[in-house]
Scaffold this active site. Structure first.
Site, short mmCIF file in Angstrom:
data_model
loop_
_atom_site.label_atom_id
_atom_site.label_comp_id
_atom_site.label_asym_id
_atom_site.label_seq_id
_atom_site.Cartn_x
_atom_site.Cartn_y
_atom_site.Cartn_z
N ILE A 30 10.13 35.37 20.21
CA ILE A 30 10.48 36.71 19.65
C ILE A 30 11.94 36.62 19.24
O ILE A 30 12.61 37.85 18.76
CB ILE A 30 10.59 37.73 20.88
CG1 ILE A 30 11.36 37.34 21.89
CG2 ILE A 30 9.29 38.28 21.11
CD1 ILE A 30 11.35 38.23 23.08
N GLY A 31 12.53 35.54 19.42
CA GLY A 31 13.85 35.46 18.89
C GLY A 31 14.15 34.07 18.82
O GLY A 31 13.82 32.95 19.38
N GLY B 120 18.34 31.96 18.85
CA GLY B 120 19.68 31.92 18.90
C GLY B 120 20.41 30.51 18.77
O GLY B 120 19.73 29.59 18.34
N GLY C 249 18.87 28.09 21.33
CA GLY C 249 17.55 27.83 21.79
C GLY C 249 16.68 29.05 21.24
O GLY C 249 17.16 30.18 20.94
N LYS D 67 14.13 31.74 27.75
CA LYS D 67 15.15 31.10 26.87
C LYS D 67 14.63 29.47 26.93
O LYS D 67 14.71 29.01 27.85
CB LYS D 67 16.54 31.32 26.72
CG LYS D 67 17.33 30.50 25.75
CD LYS D 67 18.64 30.41 25.92
CE LYS D 67 19.34 31.93 25.66
NZ LYS D 67 20.53 31.90 25.93
N ASP E 178 31.82 35.43 24.32
CA ASP E 178 31.10 35.58 23.16
C ASP E 178 30.78 37.23 23.14
O ASP E 178 29.46 37.21 22.73
CB ASP E 178 29.86 34.60 22.76
CG ASP E 178 29.27 34.81 21.54
OD1 ASP E 178 29.90 35.32 20.60
OD2 ASP E 178 28.10 34.27 21.27
#
Length: 982
Positions: free
Chosen positions: A671-672, A674, A677, A693, A808
């Site tokens: 689903i993503g 980054g 990872g 993740k 971040d």
């Protein structure tokens, strides 16, 4: 010792001893009170509290003044960059306190305590802070002489009745607060000792009472930016000590009252933006005037000749009135004259020649009048000028050559006159020039090549003149040029190919000249070009195919000598007429052009079919190969996960097994992705959902190669677990907070690592604000997200055993659950401040462009205040709906620069609020924007702590817009109202 044996000497000794004990007790109490103040308020980098130590005398504390008996008399802590909520209950226990000055700080919160116990106060300054709620009860402070609560953040109804007994008031400053509307209170005009009265921008309505004339000691009277109507009362002429009178931004009508000339000490007079009328004759005797601002009214008649004899005047704004006749020729010739704006009137005659006599003038703005004659030669040497605008007049003659090369001028606007002569080579000196507007004159000669050395130029308009010769070949050196208008001249030669280097160009018009040669194909490389008009020239050759790549709202190549085919993407109805008058052109789509002949025996349709078939086949082969590669890679990946030996560390009670997680790490569940990872969604058998993740260990490949040759070297290579993984586990494993994402467990192997989190179904705040997934977040939801995220960061900074710096913080790292409650996530760059490290900083290079605090530009040492800066950017996103980086901000600019550039007027601030936020909530949004501005202060020491940010956000409530910038005495800074013509 009996009374009979007590000598007078002993009695005196006992008295002194008792007094000493009393003083010691008093000083001890006052010491504790001051230490309570120190505890309640946080300082930035001023070190004001360094001397506030229990082993020091209170009279030696910075900002403290004592009486001769050692009791505290004054607290002077203004402009010390303090944050927090003052403990007024404790402060008012200082029995001898006569002065309390806390203005110009970052104090906040509701003041629930009354100040009646501070009954000896003579001086109280709470202005220029961030308080909320109502002004505290001050009814018992009858001895006050100075009261400053301007721009303090207080709202509701100001306690005007409390002024009834304050007959000693000398200064009253309550402006720039969103109080409820009220007429100018009768209590004010009874304060006959007042010399300073600041009531601007605090919702005063009705008329100025005639009794204002009773305040004969006034030297400053300001009621600007209110809802005042009616005429200026005659009583105001009794205020003969007035130095400053500010009435701008109201609904005043009528004429200046008779006798206004009695105000012979008046230096600053501003009645702009009203509906005043009549002439200016009452100002003939105001010889001490330094600044006169009467713009945007309905004044008529001539400017009094006496103005030419005013020896102190430096600022004069009369624009948008109905004034006639000449300006006095000696105007501005005495003092260090700064600027004049008399635009949009009916003034005539010559321009006064000596306004820059002392070389200090910055702005000369006389556009849209009926001035005649030439530009006085003196202005060619006025190197201080930044704006020179005389357009739309009847001026004539040759423009003095020095005008073209003024080194600080950023706009030269001489359009719509009758000027003649050339633009001279002096242009090379115009290093600050942004706009050159000289259209509709009779200027002639060749354009000097030196124009290319005015590198700051953004806009050039030389249309409707008599320029001839070639366009300078070096024009491509103007990298910031966005608009170029040269139409209706007599220019010849070719269009310079270098024009394609002006990558900011959006508007080009060279129509109706005698340009020849081909259209440069380089024009097709201009990414921002929106309008291109080359009509009415002698251009030849084919239309460059590169023009097809542009997204043009207007293209006009008509009436030239072009030949060949019209590119297909330009052969559309929107461009009808754009190619007329070119007999050599052909087209397959536009009927009134001849059809183009085929290049070979193949028809156009067949050629198109062949090309499409070839490209399609190639794409199909590539796709098939890529699909096979992905499937093979996925099988290898799954096989690798299965065969590895996994170590599970749980941080919560688990309702799932290791195998359930491993079985779900496959491509269809991704689903993503980054920086550290891939992220997968895991649906458990019990119906719950998780997010996982997967991080491949950064040096796993190296260790495998090492292991094959040397076990010892492999051991030395270490575990290979990525630093991002270690940071995230170390940070999240011990955190328990509702606004920080929950980490259930970590699963590690030799080659990769898995982090198992709670699943947040609504994605990130970035998704909801900026992507196609976004929903219309109402203000209440945005506000709750802001408060929740702030509390998460507050916990990291202040609630953990050792502070955690996220490093971040951004909207994509604020995840939202099914109820849109926020969670701080992605701690891959987080840093736990070590006990043996520097207390306040850590060496890092981390973060995301647009969110990174400016201290990265000069040091790698960052602390919690860097997170505060990044969170301020997130607040700006929530309020404006804009991304941190947008093209509209300009090159090398971000949302912080953009917001700060817009903080000028009430309207410009309100215009920044996201249009999706209803009007009823825009004032509340502005309050959050103020907090964002505070968080993004350039100097880290000036930013509040996250604890303070949470407090300020919780105090935020719907209210009227607060003033952003005012001076301590209540005077508006001039830059907030720069009403000069753009």
């Amino acid at each position: 010792m009996s009374a009979a044996n007590t000598s007078p000497r002993n009695l005196h000794f006992l008295y002194l001893l008792s007094l000493l004990c009393l003083l010691t007790g008093t000083n001890s109490d006052e010491l504790q009170i001051l230490l309570n103040i120190k505890t309640a308020l946080q300082e930035s980098n001023n070190n004001v509290f360094d001397s506030w130590e229990s082993n020091n005398s209170v009279c030696k504390f910075t900002g403290i003044t004592c009486n001769t008996d050692g009791s505290v008399k004054e607290i002077e802590l203004s402009n010390q960059r303090l944050t927090g909520t003052p403990p007024f209950d404790s402060i008012c226990q200082l029995q001898s306190l006569v002065k309390l000055s806390l203005g110009g700080n970052f104090l906040y919160g509701r003041v629930t305590e009354n100040l009646n116990n501070c009954s000896r106060l003579q001086y109280l300054d709470l202005g220029n802070n961030f308080f909320s709620g109502s002004v505290p009860d001050i009814s018992s402070l009858s001895g006050l002489a100075f009261l400053y609560v301007n721009n303090s953040g207080f709202s509701g109804t100001f306690p005007w009745n409390s002024l009834e007994n304050m007959t000693s008031l000398v200064a009253l400053s309550v402006g720039d607060n969103p109080f409820d509307r009220t007429p100018l209170p009768r209590q004010v005009v009874k304060l006959t000792k007042l010399n300073w009265l600041y009531l601007s921008n605090c919702s005063i309505e009705g008329q100025i009472p005639a009794a204002i004339g009773n305040l004969t000691e006034l030297i400053n009277f300001e009621v600007s930016d209110n809802y005042i109507s009616g005429e200026i009362p005659p009583g105001i002429t009794k205020l003969r000590k007035l130095w400053q009178l500010e009435l701008y931004g109201n609904d005043l009508t009528g004429k200046l009252p008779i006798g206004f000339g009695n105000l012979t000490r008046l230096e600053m007079f501003d009645a702009s933006s009203n509906y005043l009328e009549g002439d200016l004759s009452e100002l003939r005797f105001s010889t001490q005037l330094v600044s006169l601002q009467l713009f945007e009214n309905e004044f008529s008649g001539e400017v009094p000749a006496e103005f030419g004899d005013f020896k102190r005047i430096v600022n004069l704004s009369l624009y948008t009135n109905k004034l006639t006749g000449p300006l006095p020729q000696k105007l501005g010739s005495w003092a260090d004259f700064n600027f004049i704006d008399a635009s949009e009137n009916f003034l005539s005659g010559p321009i006064p020649p000596d306004m820059c006599k002392n070389g200090k003038m910055k702005e000369l703005l006389l556009l849209q009048n009926k001035f005649t004659g030439q530009i006085p030669l003196n202005y060619a040497n006025c190197t201080s000028l930044t704006r020179f605008r005389v357009s739309n007049n009847s001026l004539s003659g040759v423009v003095p050559s020095g005008i073209w090369g003024l080194p600080k001028v950023n706009i030269i606007d001489i359009a719509l006159n009758d000027f003649e002569g050339p633009i001279t080579s002096d242009m090379e000196k115009a290093k600050s020039l942004n706009q050159l507007i000289a259209a509709n004159n009779r200027l002639s000669g060749e354009l000097p090549s030196e124009i290319s050395q005015a590198l700051a130029l953004v806009s050039i308009d030389l249309s409707n003149n008599q320029f001839s010769g070639k366009i300078p070949a070096t024009i491509g050196e103007l990298k910031q040029l966005g608009s170029l208008h040269l139409e209706k001249n007599m220019l010849s030669g070719t269009i310079p190919d270098s024009l394609g280097s002006c990558h900011s160009l959006s508007d080009v018009n060279m129509a109706h000249n005698s340009l020849s040669g081909q259209i440069p194909s380089s024009l097709g490389s201009l990414p921002s070009l929106n309008s291109l008009n080359l009509s009415g020239n002698q251009l030849s050759g084919q239309i460059p195919l590169t023009l097809s790549y542009l997204k043009l709202s207007l293209i006009d190549l008509s009436s030239n000598r072009l030949t060949g085919p019209i590119p297909e993407s330009l052969s559309i109805e929107a461009y009808n007429g754009s190619f007329a008058g070119n007999n050599g052109l052909c087209s397959q789509n536009i009927n009134y052009f001849r059809r183009c002949l085929a290049d070979s025996g193949l028809s156009r349709e067949l050629r198109t079919l062949i090309v499409c078939f070839t490209l399609g086949s190639f794409a199909l082969i590539l796709s098939l190969g890529f699909f096979i590669y992905l499937k093979r890679n996925q099988r290898d990946h799954d096989r690798s996960l299965k065969k590895d030996s996994w170590d599970v560390k749980s941080f919560h009670v688990l309702s799932f097994t290791e195998d359930e997680i491993l079985d779900s790490i496959k491509q269809e569940n991704q689903i993503g992705k980054g920086g550290s990872g891939n992220v997968y969604k895991v649906s458990l058998a019990n119906g719950n959902e998780l997010a996982v993740k997967h991080i491949w260990n950064s040096d796993s490949g190296n260790r495998k190669r090492i292991r094959s040759s040397s076990p010892m070297l492999a051991k030395r290579a270490g575990s290979g677990i990525s630093p991002e993984f270690e940071a995230e586990v170390q940070t999240l494993s011990s955190i328990r907070h509702v606004n920080v994402v929950k980490l259930y467990c970590s699963i590690t192997s030799e080659d990769s690592s898995l982090l198992v989190y709670e699943y947040l179904p609504n994605g990130s705040l970035w998704d909801q604000l900026h992507t196609c997934k976004k929903m219309a977040l109402d203000w209440e939801t945005r506000y709750e997200i802001a408060v929740g995220a702030a509390k998460g960061l507050e916990y990291l900074h202040h609630g953990c055993e050792r502070p955690v710096i996220h490093r971040d913080v951004k909207s994509s790292n604020i995840l939202l659950d099914e109820f849109l409650k926020p969670r701080i996530a992605d701690f891959g760059l987080a840093k736990i401040v070590q006990t043996n490290a520097s207390k306040d900083s850590t060496h890092v290079i981390a973060g995301t462009h647009g969110y990174i605090a400016p201290e990265y530009g000069y040091t790698y040492r960052v602390n919690e205040k860097s997170d505060v800066y990044s969170f301020g950017v997130v607040l700006m996103e929530l309020v404006t709906g804009k991304r941190p980086i947008e093209p509209e901000y300009g090159e090398n600019k971000d949302i912080v620069n953009w917001v700060c550039s817009k903080v000028k007027t009430r309207d410009s601030v309100l215009a920044m609020v996201d249009s999706n936020i209803p009007e009823t909530y825009k004032e509340e949004a502005i309050k959050v924007l103020k907090i964002a501005i505070l968080c993004t202060t350039r100097l880290p020491t000036l930013r509040p702590t996250m604890r303070s940010v949470v407090q300020m956000l919780e105090d935020a409530e719907p209210c009227k817009l607060l003033g952003i910038i005012v001076s301590k005495d209540g005077n508006k800074k001039e830059e907030l109202r720069n009403n000069d013509k753009v």
